[in-house]
Design an enzyme around this catalytic site. Structure first.
Site, PDB file in Angstrom:
ATOM      1  N   TYR A  33       0.832  -1.203   0.000  1.00 40.71           N
ATOM      2  CA  TYR A  33       0.000   0.000   0.000  1.00 40.71           C
ATOM      3  C   TYR A  33       0.862   1.246   0.000  1.00 40.71           C
ATOM      4  CZ  TYR A  33       0.935   0.857   4.986  1.00 40.71           C
ATOM      5  OH  TYR A  33       1.539   1.146   6.178  1.00 40.71           O
ATOM      6  N   LYS A 149       6.568  -1.945   1.785  1.00 45.68           N
ATOM      7  CA  LYS A 149       5.390  -1.384   2.458  1.00 45.68           C
ATOM      8  C   LYS A 149       4.205  -2.342   2.327  1.00 45.68           C
ATOM      9  CE  LYS A 149       3.208   3.147   3.168  1.00 45.68           C
ATOM     10  NZ  LYS A 149       3.291   3.193   4.625  1.00 45.68           N
ATOM     11  N   LEU A 207      11.258   1.263   7.059  1.00 42.94           N
ATOM     12  CA  LEU A 207      10.657   1.720   5.811  1.00 42.94           C
ATOM     13  C   LEU A 207      11.344   3.028   5.412  1.00 42.94           C
ATOM     14  CD1 LEU A 207       8.254   1.234   3.786  1.00 42.94           C
ATOM     15  CD2 LEU A 207       7.099   3.051   5.040  1.00 42.94           C
TER      16      LEU A 207
HETATM   17  N1  PLP Z   1       7.664   3.765   8.891  1.00 45.45           N
HETATM   18  C1  PLP Z   1       6.533   3.047   8.914  1.00 45.45           C
HETATM   19  C2  PLP Z   1       6.540   1.701   9.549  1.00 45.45           C
HETATM   20  C3  PLP Z   1       5.358   3.546   8.320  1.00 45.45           C
HETATM   21  O1  PLP Z   1       4.229   2.809   8.325  1.00 45.45           O
HETATM   22  C4  PLP Z   1       5.382   4.842   7.753  1.00 45.45           C
HETATM   23  C5  PLP Z   1       4.178   5.406   7.135  1.00 45.45           C
HETATM   24  O2  PLP Z   1       3.124   4.836   7.139  1.00 45.45           O
HETATM   25  C6  PLP Z   1       6.580   5.561   7.776  1.00 45.45           C
HETATM   26  C7  PLP Z   1       7.715   4.996   8.339  1.00 45.45           C
HETATM   27  C8  PLP Z   1       6.671   6.930   7.164  1.00 45.45           C
HETATM   28  O3  PLP Z   1       6.642   6.837   5.767  1.00 45.45           O
HETATM   29  P1  PLP Z   1       6.100   8.033   4.866  1.00 45.45           P
HETATM   30  O4  PLP Z   1       6.907   9.232   5.234  1.00 45.45           O
HETATM   31  O5  PLP Z   1       6.345   7.582   3.487  1.00 45.45           O
HETATM   32  O6  PLP Z   1       4.656   8.201   5.200  1.00 45.45           O
END
Ligand code: PLP
Length: 286
Positions: A33, A149, A207
Site C-alpha cells: 500500500y 510497504k 521503511l
Molecule cells: N515507517 C513506517 C513503519 C510507516 O508505516 C510509515 C508510514 O506509514 C513511515 C515509516 C513513514 O513513511 P512516509 O513518510 O512515506 O509516510
C-alpha cells in the site's frame, strides 16, 4: 455525502464497495500500500510514493495493476469525487483473487487495486505539533523486510494499541540490540546535544519514508548536520529534541518517551522549524 472508492476498475460508494473473500490480501496480507498526503488539492511527493509502490510490488513479484499515469488519474478522480482538498489518498494493491493456496496464482490472475481518500483538517496536526506528542517503546516484532510497504501490519497494530493504552500517540519499535528501529507508522529522529540530527540509516530494517527522504533534502539544502545511523533508546532519552515523520503526521515533535521528558518537555525549536519548512515546501509544490 457518501464516500466514493475506486475498486478494481469502478468508482463505487464506499458502503457498497466489496472485495472477494478469496482476495489474497484478505487471505494472506499478500499486498502492498501507499499513503500520500493531499495538501490544498495537490498530492505531495506523489512521484516518490509511486516509485516506492513500484519497488514494493517488484520486491514481492506482484504485477503493476495499472500504469503510474493511470494511478495518478484514478487518485485525482477519487479526490474529486470525494471533494477532498486536504487529507490523504490510500492505494492498495494485492496479488489478486484465487482459490486459497500459499504459492502464487497463475500469471493470468490480475492484481487487485483499490484507491480511497480521506479528508483531514490540517489544523489538527498543527495543533498537535504545537503541544508535541508522547511515544511509548515496544519490542520490534516485525519480519526482516519492513522496507517493503506490505499490508501485513499486525505487529504495528499491536504496538500502536499498546502506545494508545499508555496515553502515547506513537510507538517506537526497539530492535534486539536495544536500538530504535522506527515508529509503528512513522520514522524516528532525534537531535543530540550538539545539534546533530540523527535518524536510522535505510536498509531492510526500516521503511524508507517519503517524508524522511524529502526532509533529508531539506536538511542538506539548509546546511544542517545529519547522521544516518542507529541510535539507542538511551541516546534518545538524553536527546535535546526528538520527532517523527510520516505522510500524515509530517514532522511531529516528540516531547516524552516512556514518560521521560525530552529536552524541555515542549516541542523543540529545530523540529518546529523543520515542520514549518516542510509546510512551505509542500505549499510551494502545490
Ligand atoms: N515507517 C513506517 C513503519 C510507516 O508505516 C510509515 C508510514 O506509514 C513511515 C515509516 C513513514 O513513511 P512516509 O513518510 O512515506 O509516510
Amino acid at each position: 455525502m457518501s464516500r466514493i472508492a475506486y475498486v478494481n476498475g469502478a468508482y463505487v460508494a464506499t458502503r457498497d464497495a466489496v472485495v472477494s473473500i478469496e482476495d489474497r490480501g484478505y487471505q494472506f496480507a499478500d499486498g502492498v500500500y501507499e499513503v500520500c498526503e493531499v495538501f490544498r488539492g495537490a498530492l505531495i511527493d506523489e512521484d516518490r510514493h509511486l516509485a516506492r509502490l513500484a519497488r514494493s510490488l517488484a520486491e514481492l513479484r506482484i504485477a503493476e495493476p495499472v500504469s503510474a499515469v493511470a494511478l495518478k488519474i484514478i487518485s485525482r478522480e477519487v479526490l474529486h469525487k470525494n471533494k477532498i482538498l486536504n487529507g490523504y489518498v490510500y492505494i492498495q494493491v494485492t496479488r489478486g483473487v484465487a482459490p486459497r493456496d500459499h504459492v502464487f496464482p497463475p500469471a493470468s490472475v490480475r492484481p487487485s487495486l483499490i484507491v480511497t481518500a480521506r479528508s483531514v483538517d490540517p489544523r489538527k496536526g498543527d495543533a498537535a505539533a504545537q503541544k508535541g506528542v508522547a511515544v511509548a517503546t515496544t519490542p520490534d516484532l516485525r519480519w526482516k523486510r519492513v522496507d517493503i510497504k506490505s499490508i501485513a501490519l499486525l505487529p504495528n497494530v499491536l504496538a500502536r494499541q499498546t502506545a494508545k493504552e499508555t496515553g502515547a500517540y506513537e510507538a517506537w519499535l526497539i530492535d534486539a540490540e536495544g536500538m530504535v528501529s522506527e515508529g509503528a507508522a512513522s520514522n524516528a529522529w532525534i537531535i543530540n546535544q550538539s545539534g546533530t540530527i540523527i535518524t536510522r540509516q535505510v536498509d531492510h530494517s526500516i521503511l524508507r519514508g517519503i517524508t524522511r527522504t524529502t526532509l533529508i533534502d531539506i536538511i542538506s539544502a539548509h546546511g544542517l548536520r545529519l547522521e544516518e545511523r542507529k541510535f539507542s533508546l538511551e541516546e534518545a532519552l538524553g536527546a535535546r529534541e526528538a520527532f517523527i515523520t510520516g505522510a500524515t503526521t509530517l514532522v511531529m515533535p516528540v516531547v516524552a518517551i516512556d514518560g521521560h521528558t525530552i529536552g524541555e518537555g515542549a516541542p523543540g525549536p529545530m523540529a518546529l522549524k523543520l515542520r514549518s519548512i516542510f509546510h512551505d515546501e509542500a505549499a510551494r509544490s502545490t
